[in-house]
Scaffold this active site. Structure first.
Site, PDB file in Angstrom:
ATOM      1  N   SER A  78       0.803  -1.223   0.000  1.00  0.00           N
ATOM      2  CA  SER A  78       0.000   0.000   0.000  1.00  0.00           C
ATOM      3  C   SER A  78       0.840   1.279   0.000  1.00  0.00           C
ATOM      4  O   SER A  78       1.649   1.481  -0.888  1.00  0.00           O
ATOM      5  CB  SER A  78      -0.925  -0.095   1.213  1.00  0.00           C
ATOM      6  OG  SER A  78      -1.809   0.964   1.256  1.00  0.00           O
ATOM      7  N   GLY A 520      -2.074  -0.924  14.668  1.00  0.00           N
ATOM      8  CA  GLY A 520      -2.154  -2.321  14.239  1.00  0.00           C
ATOM      9  C   GLY A 520      -1.185  -2.624  13.120  1.00  0.00           C
ATOM     10  O   GLY A 520      -1.037  -3.774  12.709  1.00  0.00           O
ATOM     11  N   ARG A 526      -0.527   5.596  18.689  1.00  0.00           N
ATOM     12  CA  ARG A 526      -0.951   6.829  18.030  1.00  0.00           C
ATOM     13  C   ARG A 526      -1.761   7.698  18.992  1.00  0.00           C
ATOM     14  O   ARG A 526      -2.661   7.202  19.676  1.00  0.00           O
ATOM     15  CB  ARG A 526      -1.815   6.523  16.818  1.00  0.00           C
ATOM     16  CG  ARG A 526      -1.103   5.736  15.742  1.00  0.00           C
ATOM     17  CD  ARG A 526      -1.800   5.840  14.400  1.00  0.00           C
ATOM     18  NE  ARG A 526      -1.413   4.752  13.503  1.00  0.00           N
ATOM     19  CZ  ARG A 526      -0.272   4.728  12.814  1.00  0.00           C
ATOM     20  NH1 ARG A 526       0.596   5.712  12.909  1.00  0.00           N
ATOM     21  NH2 ARG A 526      -0.003   3.691  12.029  1.00  0.00           N
TER      22      ARG A 526
HETATM   23  P1  NG1 Z   1      -2.977   1.712  12.359  1.00  0.00           P
HETATM   24  O1  NG1 Z   1      -1.507   1.591  12.116  1.00  0.00           O
HETATM   25  O2  NG1 Z   1      -3.570   0.559  13.126  1.00  0.00           O
HETATM   26  O3  NG1 Z   1      -3.312   3.046  12.963  1.00  0.00           O
HETATM   27  C1  NG1 Z   1      -3.418   2.425   9.818  1.00  0.00           C
HETATM   28  C2  NG1 Z   1      -4.463   3.490   9.630  1.00  0.00           C
HETATM   29  C3  NG1 Z   1      -5.815   2.816   9.496  1.00  0.00           C
HETATM   30  C4  NG1 Z   1      -5.825   1.768   8.393  1.00  0.00           C
HETATM   31  C5  NG1 Z   1      -4.640   0.821   8.562  1.00  0.00           C
HETATM   32  C6  NG1 Z   1      -4.504  -0.174   7.431  1.00  0.00           C
HETATM   33  C7  NG1 Z   1      -4.639   5.717  10.652  1.00  0.00           C
HETATM   34  C8  NG1 Z   1      -4.628   6.510  11.890  1.00  0.00           C
HETATM   35  N1  NG1 Z   1      -4.503   4.388  10.793  1.00  0.00           N
HETATM   36  O4  NG1 Z   1      -3.731   1.675  10.957  1.00  0.00           O
HETATM   37  O5  NG1 Z   1      -6.797   3.782   9.295  1.00  0.00           O
HETATM   38  O6  NG1 Z   1      -5.854   2.372   7.127  1.00  0.00           O
HETATM   39  O7  NG1 Z   1      -3.414   1.549   8.707  1.00  0.00           O
HETATM   40  O8  NG1 Z   1      -3.761   0.268   6.370  1.00  0.00           O
HETATM   41  O9  NG1 Z   1      -4.756   6.278   9.570  1.00  0.00           O
HETATM   42 ZN    ZN Z   2      -3.629   1.152   0.164  1.00  0.00          ZN
END
Ligand code: NG1
Ligand code: ZN
Length: 559
Positions: A78, A520, A526
């Site tokens: 991604s 995650g 965060r």
């Molecule tokens: P994490 O790393 O769990 O915050 C991030 C994005 C999610 C989602 C995932 C999957 C933020 C704050 N968090 O997750 O919204 O897109 O990656 O790619 O943008």
């Molecule tokens: Zn993506």
């Protein structure tokens, strides 16, 4: 069925196990612990061959679990840097892998040797009562990363071990949402969803877009920042199907140059930095106040819009703004279709949605659900509405139409030309919008349709509500696993006492809101904060960050 299965002689799968073990020897596991998280497995591409091999085995099991329906495997990382890669499994309806199987993926990925892998695979099949000799079908694709071809070879080596009873379909280099579409279309027995090919996706999307734009086109040229990723390919392909109806001005389309993927461009860059990618600024394409621009991320499942107010000041139109635009437009169509008593439109967000957007949606009498972060949670909640609009603030999302809604729309006899048009538009939207997963291209077309119907510029779209100033801070801590949350991740249950201290800090600022959760996808915690003013939000974000660091340090074992 079960009695004849019980009577059948046990099948000897020794040869299959030997073939798997022999092939697995070429993909030794590095000294890393892997975990299937929100975004599947994701790390440096060079660490992943053994993981991808094990994912191949799991994809076959998963397909057998569904009597041979197609399962998808997408190789992508991604918006991550170019050296990273990743892999995700896609379930038969085009959805993310069911959560209970994530642990099985993790177990297989962490087997240290071919013998251990075969033993774990065998044990899993037994535990789940899956016949490993049954037919299976796997559809797969990859993004443009340099490590992707080697990873696809590892996947194919695992699938080849099964011989002819595993059907494979390599759809090549494409976007994540197109792979999800192809999986869903492959398994759709009604034949109504569309042809299960990349071309089928383009044709279906283009036809719906043309129907919705009608004689409102051609639209104004649209600059699209493709993050130097695979979205550039699908945009160019799609363009051939619609001609000048929507002329794209593609930017960041370098697919063969080293180091440029997601670098200083793309949806994640724009959302995080809250500024134009330098390449977009330099293009001059946004200098006119009426112009709008869009950015995809590296695998084209996220979309962010923006424009320069007065031709100068940067304004972000993120996932929240897209959700509001879509929900109000669809709500109006449902009203014009005279179906408000049968079709409820709802919005699903996460705690990262700007408080102003939530307030605005509620003020329009549209229900809002808040879920934990991660598309699977939003997707699931959106299914509870007849038409569920779900978006993460970062631009990941889609609109789901329930089967009952489609049936209602199809059987309603219109009593006026306006009602007729509204029903047709709703049906065309259900064709335009990717029903499997968030899709930057189909979401972009949705935005363009709404702007064209409303006759709005980006500035008019933006005028609905004003985002509260907000900050997202990444805090590195000794152990993020000590952070536990509740209430759709809006409150901490541990470390003990920390939530009460955050609440105190929030009360000190006007319109304050803040929450803390472990990521995650990355090794960090965060901190999100919003408040009435920019300086207040800086104060709040700094205060909460300090509280998190102190609590994490106190909990860490002392040397
Ligand atoms: P994490 O790393 O769990 O915050 C991030 C994005 C999610 C989602 C995932 C999957 C933020 C704050 N968090 O997750 O919204 O897109 O990656 O790619 O943008
Ligand atoms: Zn993506």
């Amino acid at each position: 069925m079960s009695s004849s299965a019980a009577a059948a002689p046990p099948v000897d799968h020794t040869q299959l196990f030997d073939r798997i073990a022999a092939a697995a020897k070429n993909y030794p596991k590095p000294d890393v612990t892997f975990g299937y998280g929100t975004a599947g497995f994701r790390t440096l591409g060079k660490r992943l061959p053994s993981v991808i091999f094990s994912v191949g085995l799991l994809a076959v099991l998963r397909s057998q679990r569904f009597n041979g329906k197609a399962i998808g495997v997408m190789v992508t990382a991604s918006h991550n840097p170019e050296a990273d890669n990743g892999v995700k499994l896609v379930d038969p309806a085009g959805e993310m892998l069911e959560q209970s199987w994530e642990a099985y993926a993790t177990t297989l990925a962490n087997c240290a040797s071919p013998a251990e892998l075969v033993a774990a695979y065998k044990q899993l099949a037994e535990q789940l009562h899956i016949n490993i000799g049954a037919p299976a079908s796997v559809v797969y694709a990859a993004d443009t990363r340099p490590s992707s071809p080697e990873l696809i070879k590892a996947l194919e080596a695992a699938l080849a071990a099964f011989g002819d009873h595993v059907k494979t379909n390599n759809i090549g280099v494409t976007t994540t949402p197109i792979l999800h579409y192809v999986v869903k279309a492959t398994n759709d027995t009604s034949g109504e969803y569309g042809e299960p090919t990349i071309e089928g996706y383009q044709k279906k999307t283009a036809a719906a877009f043309k129907a919705l734009i009608g004689n409102r086109g051609p639209l104004k040229p649209l600059p699209v920042d493709c993050a130097n990723g695979v979205g550039a390919l699908s945009l160019a392909d799609f363009s051939k199907h619609i001609g000048d109806l929507l002329p794209f001005r593609p930017l960041n389309t370098e697919l063969n140059k080293e180091g440029v993927l997601n670098y200083q461009c793309g949806a994640d860059y724009v959302k995080t930095k809250q500024q134009l990618p330098p390449s977009v600024a330099e293009s001059g394409l946004l200098n006119h106040p009426d112009n709008r621009g869009a950015s995809f991320d590296g695998d084209a499942d996220r979309l962010i819009y923006y424009y320069l107010k007065g031709g100068k000041s940067f304004r972000l139109l993120d996932g929240d703004k897209i959700a509001v635009l879509a929900a109000l437009f669809i709500g109006d169509l449902v009203t014009r279709a005279k179906l408000t008593d049968k079709i409820q439109v709802g919005v699903v967000q996460t705690a990262y949605a700007n408080g102003s957007s939530t307030k605005f949606i509620k003020s329009r009498n549209i229900p809002v659900t808040c879920t934990a972060t991660g598309v699977k949670h939003l997707h699931h909640a959106a299914l509870n509405y007849d038409i569920g609009v779900y978006f993460e603030a970062n631009g990941h999302g889609t609109v789901l139409f329930s089967d009952d809604t489609i049936a209602t729309l199809k059987k309603t006899e219109p009593e006026s030309p306006d009602q007729d048009r509204a029903i047709k538009h709703l049906l065309a939207l259900s064709q335009l919008i990717n029903q499997a997963v968030g899709d930057a291209l189909s979401d972009l077309l949705l935005v363009e349709v709404v702007l064209a119907h409303r006759g709005w510029s980006a500035e008019e779209w933006d005028a609905g509500y004003e985002d509260l100033p907000n900050r997202l801070v990444k805090v590195e801590v000794p152990d993020r696993h000590i952070f536990h949350t509740t209430d759709a991740e809006r409150k901490l249950t541990s470390p003990a006492g920390l939530q009460a201290r955050i609440d105190e800090a929030v009360l000190k600022v006007e319109q304050g809101r803040s929450f803390v959760r472990p990521s995650g996808t990355e090794d960090c915690v965060r901190v999100y904060a919003e408040a009435a003013t920019s300086s207040a939000v800086d104060t709040l974000a700094a205060a909460v960050t300090d509280l998190v660091k102190t609590a994490a340090a106190e909990a860490a074992p002392h040397p």
